[in-house]
Design an enzyme around this catalytic site. Sequence first.
Site, mmCIF file in Angstrom:
data_model
loop_
_atom_site.group_PDB
_atom_site.id
_atom_site.type_symbol
_atom_site.label_atom_id
_atom_site.label_comp_id
_atom_site.label_asym_id
_atom_site.label_seq_id
_atom_site.Cartn_x
_atom_site.Cartn_y
_atom_site.Cartn_z
ATOM 1 C CB SER A 77 -1.270 -0.206 1.832
ATOM 2 O OG SER A 77 -1.787 0.894 1.229
ATOM 3 C CG ASP A 112 -2.981 -0.806 -2.454
ATOM 4 O OD1 ASP A 112 -2.694 0.741 -2.189
ATOM 5 O OD2 ASP A 112 -3.803 -1.193 -1.648
HETATM 6 MG MG MG Z 1 -4.094 0.860 -0.789
#
Ligand code: MG
Length: 460
Positions: free
Chosen positions: A108, A252
């Site tokens: 992330s 992401d």
């Molecule tokens: Mg993320």
Amino acid sequence: MPEQLIVSISGMRGIVGENLTDSIAADYGRAFGTFLKSSKLKTQNSKLISVCIGRDSRSSGPMLASAVASGLCAVGIDVVDLGLVPTPTVGVMVTHLGCAGGVIITASHNPVQYNGIKLLLGNAMAPPADAAGQIKQLFVDKRFDSVDSTRCGKVASNEQADATHIEKVLAIVDREVIAAKGFRVVLDSVNGAGGGITKKLLAELGCRVSAINDEPTGRFAHTPEPIAENLTDLCAAVKSEGAEIGFAQDPDADRLAIVDEAGRYIGEEYTLAMAAKYVFSKQAGKAATNLSTSRMIDDMAEEAGCEVIRTPVGEANVAAAMLEHNCVIGGEGNGGIIDLRVGPIRDSLVGIALVLQLMAETGKSVSELVEEIGGYYMTKEKFPADSSQAQEILDRARRTFINARLDTSDGYRFDFDDGWVHIRSSNTEPVMRAIVEAKDRSIAQGYIDAVMKIRSEVLN
Ligand code: MG
């Protein structure tokens, strides 16, 4: 002390080459596969099991994806390789292809030396706590299934992920209405997984797009978390391009932050408020969000005569509450929007579509919508505290904020007429977080001062 590999409910995260290696990833794939086979056998025999895998743009992504795939194949599970895709795209494809699970190789918004392995079950949600516990135990004990050469899984690639995801997002908005506006948009995908698919979505919506940091090189152009201090280039580009809105994604692409037409970062909390404002205008229903999210969503709900369900922090908790209460919108204050029509997973593409639809239908600019939604002052603090100190801090806070409405489902959240205080322990590190919000800056300051005074008394 070297950092530990973190294995939690949503998967694992570590530093590549230090504590997150190919063999660890293969073992995790085998553990996940072993779990899926055993849980599948309980429900339906003999059906073939497949798992789809996607990854963000980090250069360690292909290595880890191959390793997880080999672990899954070794226990007899077929793998659908989606390649480089956003996290929510994997969720969409798990459901679309009827897979037993999904795997996303991403850390992330963490810096580039990190990577992680996120797991989804066949419902496109993170495993609930008991399932996550079983997977972790299989991994730790190395209790893996294995199959002979005739029953090994195979890897096949699937190129339809972007198109499938975009189609599902387009189905929740009125493309003609948005396209008629010809919005000028700047997109900052931080060289993560979001650039390609999001440019395609924006083109479908008739937007004129200038993209920055849209090459999925994994060399993040700025610190990846989509917060104000990291988005100065986006703010400048919105101004210089004369754009009506700027969108920022994390690597992401499950989180979305917005910049207004004057090049001002409006704060991630507004993403959910704007999405909810639009959805409630079309459909009465419930919303779900976590206890640390702004009251703006309560204001949007109240205006529409709707209700907000509050959950413990964690995407899976919000998604579970949305399914349970059949919510029409949900998400988190960090810019993670969930619309169950697309999937039970935070999705920046959903956020983009809903916000553009709101602008198109109201004819209002981002700054006008922000003004209409209104604002709060939010302050956050983070401090170290072990479990006994944490409990002492919570107990003292309860005695201090005696007149508040109290929610104890994740730390303590104290609600007052003029604001709220949420104090909770982190799930991944020995720290506490305190978040306060109020209409008035001095009231917010008063609440955070009270929390920090308690902290000092307990820690000294
Ligand atoms: Mg993320």
